[in-house]
Design a protein around this motif. Structure first.
Motif, short mmCIF file in Angstrom:
data_model
loop_
_atom_site.label_atom_id
_atom_site.label_comp_id
_atom_site.label_asym_id
_atom_site.label_seq_id
_atom_site.Cartn_x
_atom_site.Cartn_y
_atom_site.Cartn_z
N ASN A 49 -13.80 -6.27 4.12
CA ASN A 49 -12.41 -6.43 4.57
C ASN A 49 -12.15 -7.83 5.07
OD1 ASN A 49 -11.65 -3.84 3.93
ND2 ASN A 49 -12.21 -3.01 5.93
N LEU A 54 -8.26 -8.89 4.73
CA LEU A 54 -7.54 -7.71 5.20
C LEU A 54 -7.72 -7.56 6.70
CD1 LEU A 54 -8.48 -5.11 2.43
CD2 LEU A 54 -6.20 -6.01 2.91
N ASP A 55 -8.75 -8.17 7.22
CA ASP A 55 -9.04 -8.04 8.65
C ASP A 55 -9.48 -9.41 9.17
OD1 ASP A 55 -9.25 -6.83 11.05
OD2 ASP A 55 -10.94 -5.51 10.53
N GLU A 74 0.66 -12.65 8.74
CA GLU A 74 0.61 -11.58 7.76
C GLU A 74 1.10 -12.05 6.38
OE1 GLU A 74 -0.54 -8.75 7.09
OE2 GLU A 74 -1.55 -8.46 9.00
N THR A 75 2.13 -12.87 6.43
CA THR A 75 2.70 -13.34 5.17
C THR A 75 1.72 -14.25 4.43
OG1 THR A 75 4.83 -13.30 6.29
CG2 THR A 75 4.74 -14.42 4.15
N ALA A 78 -0.99 -12.20 3.01
CA ALA A 78 -0.54 -11.48 1.81
C ALA A 78 -0.55 -12.40 0.60
CB ALA A 78 0.86 -10.91 2.05
N ILE A 79 -0.10 -13.64 0.80
CA ILE A 79 -0.06 -14.59 -0.31
C ILE A 79 -1.48 -14.89 -0.79
CG2 ILE A 79 0.50 -16.98 -0.94
CD1 ILE A 79 2.94 -16.69 0.98
N ARG A 81 -4.17 -13.02 -0.49
CA ARG A 81 -4.71 -11.85 -1.19
C ARG A 81 -4.16 -11.77 -2.60
NH1 ARG A 81 -4.14 -9.09 3.99
NH2 ARG A 81 -2.02 -8.44 3.47
N ASN A 82 -2.85 -11.96 -2.68
CA ASN A 82 -2.21 -11.82 -3.97
C ASN A 82 -2.71 -12.85 -4.98
OD1 ASN A 82 0.50 -12.38 -5.81
ND2 ASN A 82 0.17 -10.24 -5.28
N PHE A 87 -8.52 -6.09 -5.49
CA PHE A 87 -9.24 -5.03 -4.77
C PHE A 87 -9.46 -3.80 -5.65
CE2 PHE A 87 -7.35 -7.48 -1.35
CZ PHE A 87 -8.37 -7.52 -0.42
N PRO A 107 1.03 -5.84 -8.54
CA PRO A 107 0.79 -7.15 -7.93
C PRO A 107 1.74 -8.22 -8.46
CG PRO A 107 -1.28 -6.14 -8.51
CD PRO A 107 -0.21 -5.28 -9.11
N TYR A 109 4.78 -7.72 -9.26
CA TYR A 109 6.09 -7.51 -8.62
C TYR A 109 6.20 -8.39 -7.38
CZ TYR A 109 9.62 -5.11 -5.79
OH TYR A 109 10.69 -4.80 -4.99
N TYR A 110 5.07 -8.49 -6.65
CA TYR A 110 5.10 -9.30 -5.44
C TYR A 110 5.12 -10.78 -5.76
CZ TYR A 110 3.90 -4.76 -3.66
OH TYR A 110 3.92 -3.43 -3.39
N LYS A 112 7.20 -11.76 -7.97
CA LYS A 112 8.58 -11.87 -8.45
C LYS A 112 8.64 -12.11 -9.96
CE LYS A 112 10.45 -12.62 -4.05
NZ LYS A 112 9.74 -11.42 -3.59
N ARG B 323 0.25 -3.80 0.71
CA ARG B 323 -0.12 -4.98 1.50
C ARG B 323 -1.37 -5.62 0.92
NH1 ARG B 323 1.95 -4.40 6.95
NH2 ARG B 323 0.76 -6.23 7.49
N ALA B 324 -2.37 -4.79 0.58
CA ALA B 324 -3.61 -5.33 0.02
C ALA B 324 -3.34 -6.06 -1.29
CB ALA B 324 -4.62 -4.21 -0.19
N LEU B 325 -2.37 -5.56 -2.04
CA LEU B 325 -2.07 -6.17 -3.34
C LEU B 325 -1.18 -7.39 -3.18
CD1 LEU B 325 -1.45 -3.05 -5.57
CD2 LEU B 325 -3.53 -4.41 -5.31
N GLY B 326 -0.82 -7.72 -1.97
CA GLY B 326 -0.10 -8.97 -1.75
C GLY B 326 1.37 -8.82 -1.42
N ALA B 327 1.80 -7.60 -1.03
CA ALA B 327 3.19 -7.46 -0.60
C ALA B 327 3.30 -8.07 0.78
CB ALA B 327 3.58 -5.99 -0.55
N SER B 328 4.28 -8.96 0.97
CA SER B 328 4.44 -9.60 2.27
C SER B 328 5.15 -8.61 3.19
CB SER B 328 5.25 -10.88 2.13
OG SER B 328 6.57 -10.55 1.76
N PRO B 329 5.02 -8.82 4.50
CA PRO B 329 5.73 -7.94 5.43
C PRO B 329 7.21 -7.85 5.11
CG PRO B 329 4.27 -9.40 6.63
CD PRO B 329 4.20 -9.81 5.19
N PRO B 415 -3.38 -2.98 6.87
CA PRO B 415 -3.89 -2.54 5.57
C PRO B 415 -5.27 -1.88 5.68
CG PRO B 415 -3.38 -4.90 5.58
CD PRO B 415 -2.92 -4.36 6.86
N ILE B 416 -6.16 -2.45 6.50
CA ILE B 416 -7.50 -1.83 6.55
C ILE B 416 -7.45 -0.42 7.07
CG2 ILE B 416 -9.34 -3.56 6.64
CD1 ILE B 416 -8.81 -3.37 9.80
#
Ligand SMILES: Nc1ncnc2c1ncn2[C@@H]1O[C@H](COP(=O)(O)OP(=O)(O)O)[C@@H](O)[C@H]1O
Ligand SMILES: [Mg+2]
Lengths: 237, 422
Positions: A49, A54-55, A74-75, A78-79, A81-82, A87, A107, A109-110, A112, B323-329, B415-416
């Motif tokens: 993680n 993720l952590d 968090e943002t 997320a970027i 990770r994406n 995963f 993925p 979709y995020y 865009k 979230r894990a797949l990259g969706a932002s808050p 997410p975790i």
């Protein structure tokens, strides 16, 4: 690709603090195919993680692709990770009301990317994994092996540098497990770093490097040449 | 701005969970539906009463005599007395605040038996003696001919104005009633006009079913002497009716040796006061409508919020995966907010349309009733466009509100934790 020094991680629940990772050091280069082993509760998922952003961790340094992962919003996480990470989970974690194609496309979709385009790309990936006929089926209509292949396609679609898989074969029979490992090996052959967590020796034996977690640090690293030896040892165990 | 993809996602999420979405939507639907129906109904009631009395002079009062209730100047209590024609001139001369003064006398209906004859036709109608001024207080539409005039009063002419129903019953539809004669309680009167009331206020029987004689003619032919049964009075602009009412009553009482403290001998109704009471009632009904309506709507919104919370909880894993797949808050928040808002709006809009539709239907039915029929005090149960637009705005805000709590909750999902294998 991954560089970790003196990593500490504790879980605090109420008054109790559980020190899981205790000054762990780890280097994983680009294109490696690594398995993380260890007894249950040894902190394999915890480590994965943290690797997957993720952590967060309490102490130490973690560089991912040369970039220090610390104090990300968090943002930003997320970027990261994406863009960097794909995963794969033990229980697949497909979204139940989306069909295979939509799950794979998620993925993008995020990022865009338009629906039409991302569905097209998703179909390509499904095709590569031999699942094109199942593109419009819901997860509930597929077998475990098929679901995991969909999940792999989903992990691959954003062109990640690293695939992180936590017990990817944990819910599969041995035959299907081998198929999934075969796919992951192919993925690795294309240059993508693959890191899997497993407690099955024969699964670990299919990777190129085994990292054993023990007492919150790396207890043992077994690489290429030694693997055959390792296999023999496992058999005799 | 318009992101088809996002709407696709929302549509998918909502459509794939139909029961949940429908349940969520129903609360809001019901809230706005009830609000519209109640607002419409209270408007209908209001419109009905307002239209029923709108043209009636609100600055008016009416009075009529009664048995006395106090002994005075040698007279015992319980004396019967009447106003008379001399009162009229006296009052007019002494109360300059009076705008119109119109006396009215009533003929008996002969115990419900027919009192009006024309050839083979007969009918039973209210016969009233009126002054020309009366229509300034309680307006009538003249359908044919004219209303009673000064000359009728002065010459005590044997003419009559008849209500629309009387015309329909005593004449054939194509017949011209003007110049024709009706025999009323044994005396012939020439018809000079046909009228229809403009208000729903009826004094001693419905105007449609009444025959109006010149006041003086009635006094004479019915042997009423100079007796006056009933007075209708309006006050000049800027003068409260109650002032005029009190002055007139005091004068008339003193002329007839009635104790000034006798409240029963000369009864009166003050329309201005009645109207104020009715408007107060409308205000109360309107407020109640909004309180109850908004309460219902709030219950719906809280329902949406609640169900959205359940949805978020149910979707913990899904949100974790995203979230894990990259969706932002932001993506997650927007998704939940938009789901909540679109659900609220679609549900609310449906409630709004159905509510307005139902009101329209009722309106159509009410309007298709014959104009002279038994019109209840209920017309045009409508809601204004302002109310409709305001409700829509409320809905958007409500949806945002309903979504904000679950959206916040969703952000707290790590997410975790969502992904932890059991
Ligand atoms: N979120 C958490 N809160 C508290 N304790 C946790 C949490 N996640 C894991 N743990 C504990 O940390 C230890 C390591 O967990 P984990 O990394 O999942 O082990 P593994 O995957 O090797 O079985 C376990 O004892 C587990 O109970
Ligand atoms: Mg684990």
């Amino acid at each position: 690709m991954i560089s970790i020094q003196n990593l500490h991680k504790s879980y605090v629940t109420g008054n109790n603090s559980l020190h899981v990772l205790k000054g762990l050091n780890l280097e994983i280069g680009e294109g490696e195919f690594v398995s993380i082993m260890g007894s249950s509760g040894s902190g394999k998922s915890t480590l994965l993680n943290i690797l997957g952003v993720l952590d967060d961790y309490d102490q130490g340094d973690y560089f991912l692709n040369g970039k220090k992962i610390w104090g990300l919003t968090e943002t930003q996480a997320a970027i990261t990770r994406n863009a960097m990470i794909g995963f794969i989970f033990q229980s697949f974690n497909l979204i139940s009301f989306k069909n295979a194609m939509e799950n794979v496309a998620l993925p993008l979709y995020y990022q865009k990317i338009s629906r039409k385009k991302r569905n097209m790309i998703a179909l390509e990936y499904l095709d590569r994994l031999g699942l094109k006929p199942w593109a419009h089926h819901l997860p509930s209509e597929m077998s475990g092996g098929q679901k995991q292949r969909v999940a792999i396609a989903r992990a691959l679609i954003s062109n990640p540098k690293i695939i992180l898989a936590d017990e990817p074969t944990g819910a599969l029979d041995s035959q299907t497990s081998m198929e999934v490992m075969e796919i992951l090996k192919n993925v690795n052959d294309q240059g993508i770093t693959v890191i899997i967590v497993t407690h099955e020796h024969d699964i670990a034996a299919m990777t190129k490097k085994i990292i054993r977690l023990k007492d919150g640090i790396i207890g043992e690293v077994i690489t290429n040449g030694d693997l055959q030896l390792y296999r023999d040892r496992v058999k005799s165990e | 701005m318009f992101d088809l993809d996002r709407w696709n996602e929302i549509w998918h999420a909502l459509a794939k969970n139909k029961v949940r979405s429908l349940l969520t939507a129903f609360g809001v639907f019901w809230g706005i539906f009830m609000l519209i129906i109640m607002a419409g109904a209270s408007n209908g009631l209001k419109n009905g009463i307002v239209e029923g009395v709108a043209k009636f002079a609100t600055n008016s009062c009416f009075m009529w005599s009664n048995q006395t209730s106090e002994p005075y100047k040698g007279f015992k209590r319980g004396r019967y007395w009447n106003m008379d024609s001399d009162d009229l001139t006296y009052v007019l001369n002494n109360v300059p605040e009076i705008e119109y003064l119109s006396p009215k006398n009533f003929g008996s209906r002969m115990n419900g038996g027919p009192n009006t004859i024309r050839g083979f036709k007969n009918g039973s109608y209210n016969v009233k003696g009126d002054y020309p001024e009366y229509v300034k207080i309680d307006p009538y539409t003249v359908l044919m001919g004219r209303w009673i005039n000064e000359m009728d009063i002065l010459e005590k002419r044997k003419v009559c104005v008849i209500g629309q129903k009387v015309f329909e019953q005593m004449f054939d539809a194509k017949e011209n009633p003007l110049g024709e004669y009706l025999k009323i309680s044994g005396v012939y009167y020439q018809v000079v006009g046909v009228i229809k009331p403009e208000t729903q206020i009826n004094i001693n029987g419905r105007a449609e079913e009444s025959i109006f004689l010149p006041f003086t003619t009635m006094q004479q032919t019915y042997n009423m002497g100079n007796m006056v049964h009933f007075l209708a009075i309006t006050a000049k602009k800027g003068v409260p009716v109650s002032v005029v009412e009190e002055k007139v009553k005091a004068l008339i009482k003193s002329r007839h040796s009635i104790a000034p403290t006798d409240t029963q001998a000369l009864n009166s109704v003050n329309i201005e006061q009645q109207f104020q009471q009715i408007s107060g009632l409308f205000l109360a009904i309107g407020m109640l409508t909004w309180i109850v309506g908004i309460g219902t709507l709030m219950a719906g919104v809280i329902g949406v919020s609640n169900i959205m919370l359940v949805i978020v909880k149910e979707r913990t894993k899904e949100i974790g995966v995203q979230r894990a797949l990259g969706a932002s808050p932001r993506t997650i928040i927007t998704q939940i907010m938009l789901e909540s808002v679109s659900l609220t709006i679609v549900a609310g809009y449906t409630g709004l349309s159905l509510g307005v539709g139902l009101l329209e239907l009722v309106n159509k039915i009410l309007e298709s009733r014959p104009a002279t029929g038994d019109r209840a005090f209920f017309t045009h149960p409508e809601v204004s466009i302002t109310v409709a637009l305001a409700s829509l705005l409320v809905l958007v805000l409500a949806g945002l509100f309903a979504g904000s709590i679950p959206a916040k909750r969703a952000l707290l999902i790590k997410p975790i934790e969502a992904l932890r294998e059991e």
